[in-house]
Design a protein around this motif. Structure first.
Motif, PDB file in Angstrom:
ATOM      1  N   VAL A 259       6.050 -23.889 -64.959  1.00  0.00           N
ATOM      2  CA  VAL A 259       7.188 -23.710 -66.094  1.00  0.00           C
ATOM      3  C   VAL A 259       6.967 -23.189 -67.419  1.00  0.00           C
ATOM      4  CG1 VAL A 259       6.666 -26.191 -66.710  1.00  0.00           C
ATOM      5  CG2 VAL A 259       8.858 -25.419 -67.082  1.00  0.00           C
ATOM      6  N   VAL A 260       7.853 -22.463 -67.893  1.00  0.00           N
ATOM      7  CA  VAL A 260       7.561 -21.987 -68.939  1.00  0.00           C
ATOM      8  C   VAL A 260       8.566 -22.524 -70.334  1.00  0.00           C
ATOM      9  CG1 VAL A 260       7.619 -19.922 -70.669  1.00  0.00           C
ATOM     10  CG2 VAL A 260       6.789 -19.532 -68.149  1.00  0.00           C
ATOM     11  N   ILE A 261       8.154 -23.093 -71.344  1.00  0.00           N
ATOM     12  CA  ILE A 261       9.150 -23.737 -72.173  1.00  0.00           C
ATOM     13  C   ILE A 261       8.756 -23.265 -73.673  1.00  0.00           C
ATOM     14  CG2 ILE A 261       9.257 -25.820 -73.334  1.00  0.00           C
ATOM     15  CD1 ILE A 261       7.830 -27.209 -71.097  1.00  0.00           C
ATOM     16  N   ALA A 262      10.164 -22.899 -74.426  1.00  0.00           N
ATOM     17  CA  ALA A 262      10.163 -22.712 -75.935  1.00  0.00           C
ATOM     18  C   ALA A 262      11.336 -23.437 -76.443  1.00  0.00           C
ATOM     19  CB  ALA A 262      10.191 -21.221 -76.030  1.00  0.00           C
ATOM     20  N   CYS A 263      11.211 -23.594 -77.820  1.00  0.00           N
ATOM     21  CA  CYS A 263      12.350 -24.273 -78.394  1.00  0.00           C
ATOM     22  C   CYS A 263      13.090 -23.255 -78.683  1.00  0.00           C
ATOM     23  CB  CYS A 263      11.732 -24.662 -79.873  1.00  0.00           C
ATOM     24  SG  CYS A 263      11.143 -23.392 -81.196  1.00  0.00           S
ATOM     25  N   PHE A 264      14.469 -23.596 -79.095  1.00  0.00           N
ATOM     26  CA  PHE A 264      15.594 -22.755 -78.914  1.00  0.00           C
ATOM     27  C   PHE A 264      16.553 -22.890 -80.186  1.00  0.00           C
ATOM     28  CE2 PHE A 264      19.432 -20.706 -77.985  1.00  0.00           C
ATOM     29  CZ  PHE A 264      18.900 -19.879 -76.881  1.00  0.00           C
ATOM     30  N   GLY A 265      16.617 -21.732 -81.109  1.00  0.00           N
ATOM     31  CA  GLY A 265      17.444 -21.660 -82.181  1.00  0.00           C
ATOM     32  C   GLY A 265      18.524 -20.811 -81.839  1.00  0.00           C
ATOM     33  N   GLY A 266      18.166 -19.498 -82.039  1.00  0.00           N
ATOM     34  CA  GLY A 266      19.134 -18.537 -81.254  1.00  0.00           C
ATOM     35  C   GLY A 266      18.541 -17.959 -80.009  1.00  0.00           C
ATOM     36  N   GLY A 267      17.408 -18.044 -79.856  1.00  0.00           N
ATOM     37  CA  GLY A 267      16.674 -17.805 -78.533  1.00  0.00           C
ATOM     38  C   GLY A 267      15.607 -16.668 -78.514  1.00  0.00           C
ATOM     39  N   SER A 268      15.005 -16.373 -79.763  1.00  0.00           N
ATOM     40  CA  SER A 268      14.111 -15.354 -79.878  1.00  0.00           C
ATOM     41  C   SER A 268      12.905 -15.510 -79.248  1.00  0.00           C
ATOM     42  CB  SER A 268      14.147 -14.376 -81.016  1.00  0.00           C
ATOM     43  OG  SER A 268      13.255 -15.065 -82.144  1.00  0.00           O
ATOM     44  N   ASN A 269      12.130 -16.810 -79.758  1.00  0.00           N
ATOM     45  CA  ASN A 269      10.934 -16.894 -79.172  1.00  0.00           C
ATOM     46  C   ASN A 269      10.894 -17.489 -77.728  1.00  0.00           C
ATOM     47  OD1 ASN A 269       9.560 -19.992 -79.096  1.00  0.00           O
ATOM     48  ND2 ASN A 269      11.449 -20.102 -80.210  1.00  0.00           N
ATOM     49  N   PHE A 270      12.039 -17.859 -77.378  1.00  0.00           N
ATOM     50  CA  PHE A 270      12.180 -18.377 -75.826  1.00  0.00           C
ATOM     51  C   PHE A 270      12.456 -17.291 -75.096  1.00  0.00           C
ATOM     52  CE2 PHE A 270      15.287 -18.785 -72.482  1.00  0.00           C
ATOM     53  CZ  PHE A 270      14.721 -19.932 -71.610  1.00  0.00           C
ATOM     54  N   SER A 271      13.015 -16.250 -75.585  1.00  0.00           N
ATOM     55  CA  SER A 271      13.106 -15.051 -74.865  1.00  0.00           C
ATOM     56  C   SER A 271      11.752 -14.166 -74.597  1.00  0.00           C
ATOM     57  CB  SER A 271      14.168 -14.109 -75.384  1.00  0.00           C
ATOM     58  OG  SER A 271      15.459 -14.733 -75.420  1.00  0.00           O
ATOM     59  N   GLY A 272      11.173 -14.372 -75.744  1.00  0.00           N
ATOM     60  CA  GLY A 272       9.994 -13.452 -75.943  1.00  0.00           C
ATOM     61  C   GLY A 272       8.914 -14.198 -74.864  1.00  0.00           C
ATOM     62  N   ILE A 273       8.641 -15.496 -74.980  1.00  0.00           N
ATOM     63  CA  ILE A 273       7.595 -15.718 -74.056  1.00  0.00           C
ATOM     64  C   ILE A 273       8.197 -15.983 -72.437  1.00  0.00           C
ATOM     65  CG2 ILE A 273       8.009 -18.449 -74.289  1.00  0.00           C
ATOM     66  CD1 ILE A 273       4.869 -18.265 -74.137  1.00  0.00           C
ATOM     67  N   SER A 274       9.388 -16.074 -72.273  1.00  0.00           N
ATOM     68  CA  SER A 274       9.895 -16.437 -70.916  1.00  0.00           C
ATOM     69  C   SER A 274      10.320 -15.038 -70.091  1.00  0.00           C
ATOM     70  CB  SER A 274      10.923 -17.362 -70.846  1.00  0.00           C
ATOM     71  OG  SER A 274      12.152 -17.015 -71.273  1.00  0.00           O
ATOM     72  N   PHE A 275      11.080 -14.237 -70.809  1.00  0.00           N
ATOM     73  CA  PHE A 275      11.414 -13.012 -70.215  1.00  0.00           C
ATOM     74  C   PHE A 275      10.372 -12.268 -69.377  1.00  0.00           C
ATOM     75  CE2 PHE A 275      15.511 -12.180 -72.679  1.00  0.00           C
ATOM     76  CZ  PHE A 275      16.034 -13.519 -72.491  1.00  0.00           C
ATOM     77  N   PRO A 276       9.164 -12.059 -69.699  1.00  0.00           N
ATOM     78  CA  PRO A 276       8.229 -11.252 -68.738  1.00  0.00           C
ATOM     79  C   PRO A 276       7.986 -12.240 -67.694  1.00  0.00           C
ATOM     80  CG  PRO A 276       7.551 -11.028 -71.215  1.00  0.00           C
ATOM     81  CD  PRO A 276       8.917 -12.110 -71.123  1.00  0.00           C
ATOM     82  N   PHE A 277       8.088 -13.462 -67.794  1.00  0.00           N
ATOM     83  CA  PHE A 277       7.737 -14.149 -66.652  1.00  0.00           C
ATOM     84  C   PHE A 277       8.951 -14.182 -65.760  1.00  0.00           C
ATOM     85  CE2 PHE A 277       4.336 -15.600 -69.354  1.00  0.00           C
ATOM     86  CZ  PHE A 277       3.437 -15.694 -68.567  1.00  0.00           C
ATOM     87  N   LEU A 278      10.268 -14.457 -66.292  1.00  0.00           N
ATOM     88  CA  LEU A 278      11.310 -14.397 -65.479  1.00  0.00           C
ATOM     89  C   LEU A 278      11.556 -13.183 -64.753  1.00  0.00           C
ATOM     90  CD1 LEU A 278      13.963 -16.122 -64.768  1.00  0.00           C
ATOM     91  CD2 LEU A 278      15.090 -15.176 -66.897  1.00  0.00           C
ATOM     92  N   ARG A 279      11.200 -11.969 -65.190  1.00  0.00           N
ATOM     93  CA  ARG A 279      11.059 -10.680 -64.432  1.00  0.00           C
ATOM     94  C   ARG A 279      10.409 -11.101 -63.048  1.00  0.00           C
ATOM     95  NH1 ARG A 279       6.436  -8.622 -66.725  1.00  0.00           N
ATOM     96  NH2 ARG A 279       5.564  -7.325 -65.561  1.00  0.00           N
ATOM     97  N   HIS A 280       9.474 -11.715 -62.940  1.00  0.00           N
ATOM     98  CA  HIS A 280       8.808 -12.007 -61.625  1.00  0.00           C
ATOM     99  C   HIS A 280       9.788 -12.666 -60.699  1.00  0.00           C
ATOM    100  CE1 HIS A 280       4.775 -12.186 -63.817  1.00  0.00           C
ATOM    101  NE2 HIS A 280       5.305 -11.148 -63.877  1.00  0.00           N
ATOM    102  N   LYS A 281      10.643 -13.284 -61.098  1.00  0.00           N
ATOM    103  CA  LYS A 281      11.659 -14.163 -60.393  1.00  0.00           C
ATOM    104  C   LYS A 281      12.705 -13.290 -60.063  1.00  0.00           C
ATOM    105  CE  LYS A 281      14.323 -18.183 -60.744  1.00  0.00           C
ATOM    106  NZ  LYS A 281      14.281 -19.764 -61.182  1.00  0.00           N
ATOM    107  N   LEU A 282      13.224 -12.378 -60.910  1.00  0.00           N
ATOM    108  CA  LEU A 282      14.178 -11.507 -60.892  1.00  0.00           C
ATOM    109  C   LEU A 282      14.041 -10.393 -59.768  1.00  0.00           C
ATOM    110  CD1 LEU A 282      15.839 -11.095 -64.361  1.00  0.00           C
ATOM    111  CD2 LEU A 282      16.566 -12.580 -62.752  1.00  0.00           C
TER     112      LEU A 282
END
Ligand SMILES: Cc1ncc(COP(=O)(O)O)c(C=O)c1O
Length: 453
Positions: A259-282
């Motif tokens: 699991v990859v977790i980040a706090c969420f305001g508009g989404g930038s640090n969340f996207s930053g840490i998670s998108f490269p990992f989500l790519r493995h899922k996609l």
């Protein structure tokens, strides 16, 4: 003793940002012109944003976008950032989970925001722009952009949400040290500010209002562009350096996050840490969860509506497809100022709609309990925003303990809280409360949304 810190070298700083939209089967819905309701083209965005940023905003095809050398050189001042195994926290929680955090608080201004600030300032400079404007909540984005504007020789005006201007005076000083002009928002310097002060005297501000002011100033000033620290697709793109580095570092640790977790305001640090990992899922069908931690008092992902809405209070921006609480939503005065925003970026909103990610809401006091425990076990005082991610990681670690499972948890420490000690003082004095949002309050701002989707 097992390894605690996983460090990369300068040569490992990514040379390209990752554009997740290229890999998404369902693309985010397009931004719309509020009058015609027609999808926007990059050219429509040129008056407001630097051209390259406008192009990145709507790029659905290029998976990798090269990081300009000038930006990468400046990244070297603090990147790659460390990945740390939180042994102290694990021990205090007596959990079988392995907890890792990516430490973005080591940037010169103390948060991840500099990853995009440098890129945005660079593209403005490259295009011959002289002045830029922006808004800031807790002051982290404003501080980062002030540093970046100075690095590229740009003049900067920052509208800072009034409550934070008063609660966090040192962030204002930091921006001024780097040479930016800082104005408390709402102000009398714009039509949007005057209007809201007339309608609501004494209003303490919101990110939505500050965005309206910054957009208005940019539109009225020659050779001036507006910049935004979150929400937009190009900001998410720039932040992917976080996850791309973390990917290599998790490999060094010999683990892969469940699991990859980040706090969420508009989404930038969340996207930053998670998108490269989500790519493995996609792209490979890898089993991984990604979780956004938002404040219970500003719960756009957990309780908002998926609908087109304005990014700002006055309705100056294009209509964006987002999970939103309504652009007139006035968030409670929690200390995590950077999480007090009514909407989520369109990429994240699409991912949430398609159940490719999850969201949890965290109460203010739980976030401070988590912050204090983290500080005492790991020796870093986290920003109130980042503390929401820590609280969510602690919940995951508790679940692992309950189930007797050895999970690997990765979270992003988006910033330090050394300028937020007033908030900590109030927490230790017992003066902080939880702000829960009632259904009645929520339906008031949601009912104003035009049903376009
Ligand atoms: C330290 C920190 N973390 C997180 C955020 C939330 O922004 P985002 O959701 O864009 O990462 C902010 C915003 O100001 C911040 O300052």
């Amino acid at each position: 003793m097992s390894t605690k810190k996983f460090l990369l070298e300068e040569k490992d700083i990514p040379t390209a940002w990752y554009n997740i939209v290229a890999d998404m089967k369902n693309k985010p819905l397009p931004p719309l012109n509020p009058q015609t309701k027609q999808p926007l083209t990059p050219e429509d965005l040129y008056p407001l944003f630097a051209k390259k940023l406008a192009q990145q905003e709507l790029n659905e095809t290029d998976r990798w976008i090269e990081i300009p050398d000038e930006v990468r050189e400046l990244y070297k001042h603090w990147r790659p950032t460390p990945l740390v195994r939180a042994y102290g926290l694990e021990k205090a929680l007596d959990t079988p989970a392995h907890i890792y955090f990516k430490n973005e608080s080591v940037s010169p201004v103390g948060s991840h925001k500099l990853n995009s600030a440098l890129a945005q300032a660079y593209y403005c400079k490259e295009e011959g722009v002289k002045n830029i404007t922006t808004e800031t909540g807790a002051g982290q984005w404003g501080a980062a952009l002030s540093y970046a504007a100075k690095a590229f020789g740009l003049e900067l005006a920052v509208y800072m949400v009034k409550i934070s201007y008063e609660q966090k005076p040192y962030r204002r000083s930091i921006m001024q040290t780097f040479g930016a002009q800082v104005i408390a928002s709402p102000s009398m310097s714009t039509r949007a500010g005057r209007q809201i002060l007339t309608d609501h005297p004494g209003y303490q501000g919101s990110l939505g209002t500050a965005i309206s002011e910054a957009v208005e100033l940019a539109m009225q000033t020659p050779n001036c562009k507006y910049t935004l620290g979150s929400v937009l697709n190009h900001v998410m793109l720039h932040q992917t350096v976080i996850g791309l580095e973390a990917e290599k570092q998790m490999e060094m640790a010999g683990e892969y996050p469940d699991v990859v977790i980040a706090c969420f305001g508009g989404g930038s640090n969340f996207s930053g840490i998670s998108f490269p990992f989500l790519r493995h899922k996609l792209t490979e069908g890898k089993d991984i969860r990604i979780v956004a931690a938002e404040p219970a008092s500003c719960p756009k992902l957990t309780r908002g509506q998926f609908q087109y809405d304005f990014g700002d209070e006055a309705g100056y921006t294009p209509l964006l497809p987002m999970f939103t609480l309504g652009h007139s939503f006035s968030p409670a005065h929690i200390h995590a100022g950077g999480l007090r925003y009514h909407g989520a970026g369109s990429i994240v909103s699409r991912l949430k709609k398609d159940n490719l990610m999850e969201a949890v809401d965290i109460k203010q006091l739980d976030s401070f309990d988590a912050a204090a425990l983290f500080a005492r076990t790991e020796g870093i005082i986290p920003a109130p925003e980042s503390s929401h991610a820590i609280a969510a990681a602690i919940q995951e670690a508790a679940k692992a303990k309950e189930e007797g499972k050895r999970r690997t948890i990765l979270f992003n420490l988006s910033g330090h809280g050394l300028i937020d000690m007033t908030a900590y003082d109030q927490y230790f004095a017992g003066d902080l409360t939880n702000h829960e949002l009632s259904d009645e309050e929520l339906s008031k701002t949601l009912s104003g949304l035009e049903q376009i989707i």
